[in-house]
Design an enzyme around this catalytic site. Structure first.
Site, PDB file in Angstrom:
ATOM      1  N   ALA A 103      53.790  -1.614 -19.068  1.00  0.00           N
ATOM      2  CA  ALA A 103      52.526  -1.666 -19.063  1.00  0.00           C
ATOM      3  C   ALA A 103      51.625  -1.356 -20.325  1.00  0.00           C
ATOM      4  CB  ALA A 103      51.732  -1.071 -17.638  1.00  0.00           C
ATOM      5  N   GLY A 148      57.233  -2.841 -16.331  1.00  0.00           N
ATOM      6  CA  GLY A 148      56.971  -4.098 -16.377  1.00  0.00           C
ATOM      7  C   GLY A 148      58.051  -4.582 -17.327  1.00  0.00           C
ATOM      8  N   GLU A 151      61.008  -5.410 -15.108  1.00  0.00           N
ATOM      9  CA  GLU A 151      60.671  -6.050 -14.206  1.00  0.00           C
ATOM     10  C   GLU A 151      60.945  -7.665 -14.826  1.00  0.00           C
ATOM     11  OE1 GLU A 151      57.587  -4.500 -10.873  1.00  0.00           O
ATOM     12  OE2 GLU A 151      56.902  -4.123 -13.052  1.00  0.00           O
ATOM     13  N   GLU A 171      57.504   3.583 -12.483  1.00  0.00           N
ATOM     14  CA  GLU A 171      56.067   3.799 -12.039  1.00  0.00           C
ATOM     15  C   GLU A 171      55.741   5.049 -11.078  1.00  0.00           C
ATOM     16  OE1 GLU A 171      56.988  -0.511 -12.777  1.00  0.00           O
ATOM     17  OE2 GLU A 171      58.107   1.073 -12.147  1.00  0.00           O
TER      18      GLU A 171
END
Length: 301
Positions: A103, A148, A151, A171
């Protein structure tokens, strides 16, 4: 099974190479800010025709998932949904030492709670779109893939990593949980017990440990140019490239859709995918090549 039938709607398109081009990699470090993109395509040529690379280069922010980066990635992925010339897609970074840092916390800090929730919903949708691409996808992790970033790699079918790569869903160390599919894809990749440990602790793992966990398919020592995972991804793509392209795509559908249902329904999905291959010229070519003891020449028909 009504949902499964929708997967097979429409005719099989020819998977013949279309006009291609090769992007140079100088765009990441040259040119004005206004004429650079943070995400671009590189279509390989010659013997590698059919392999396409997604080049990520957000230099100052280490490929973090900001508004511009995500918007460009979404447009690019959308353009590939029906591009039958792409037989294998490789996601790679042009930033040394990083795949994707996750992020963009500077942008996130300026968002209201509602804006942040909407943005993460968009990220989740993007990762779903990447996972739904019809061709095999490979993430080449040369460096950090955190939050992310991991991900994004998990949304790909296959992953290669350098030994020195660092991967983790971190996270919980920021008071959050993985919100772009990580809480669902990591357990399906490494198993629930291992995934829970990694997510609960926010731990990072290196490339060698990642291959032992099943998080990546291949892990290799880093080289002097810092692109060992990319080279390994290309090696893997070149193993896929000669295979019958419609068969590869249908195999992906069968596995992905089958994983979402019980075994009986999965067998039905497999049968539907198999039936789609029976009338193809590639199937006939595969049989003829076997009988004639020669390499097959698949055209995607």
């Amino acid at each position: 099974m009504a949902a499964a039938r929708g997967v097979f709607a429409g005719p099989i398109k020819r998977l013949l190479p279309r006009g291609s081009f090769t992007q140079t990699r100088s765009w990441c470090s040259h040119g004005s800010v206004s004429d650079k993109k943070e995400v671009r395509l590189n279509r390989l040529e010659g013997d590698d025709n059919g392999i396409v690379e997604v080049l990520m280069c957000r230099e100052r922010a280490r490929n973090s998932l900001g508004h511009v980066f995500v918007g460009q990635m979404r447009d690019l992925v959308s353009s590939l949904q029906h591009d039958s010339a792409v037989r294998v897609l490789v996601f790679r970074s042009l930033i040394p030492g990083v795949f994707c840092a996750g992020a963009d916390l500077k942008e996130r800090a300026q968002m209201s709670n509602a804006e942040a929730e909407l943005f993460v919903h968009g990220l989740r949708s993007l990762m779903n779109d990447i996972a739904a691409l019809p061709m095999p996808t490979i993430a080449a992790v040369d460096g950090f893939a955190l939050g992310g970033g991991l991900e994004l790699a998990l949304a790909c079918d296959l992953r290669t990593a350098a030994h020195c790569a660092q991967m983790g869903l971190i996270e919980t160390t920021r008071g959050l949980l993985p919100g772009a599919g990580g809480s669902q894809r990591l357990p399906r990749t490494v198993g629930f017990a291992v995934a829970k440990e990694l997510i609960f602790t926010g731990r990072r793992v290196g490339g060698e440990q990642a291959v032992n966990l099943g998080l990546v398919n291949r892990s290799v020592p880093q080289n002097q140019t810092g692109d060992a995972a990319h080279r390994e991804a290309l090696s893997l793509a070149r193993e896929i490239l000669p295979q019958a392209p419609i068969a590869v795509r249908m195999a992906k559908v069968a596995m992905n859709r089958g994983a979402e249902v019980d075994i009986s329904s999965g067998m039905a999905i497999e049968g539907m995918c198999y039936a789609r291959l029976i009338p193809t010229r590639d199937r006939q070519e595969g049989m003829a090549a076997f009988i004639e003891k020669r390499p097959p020449r698949y055209t995607g028909e």
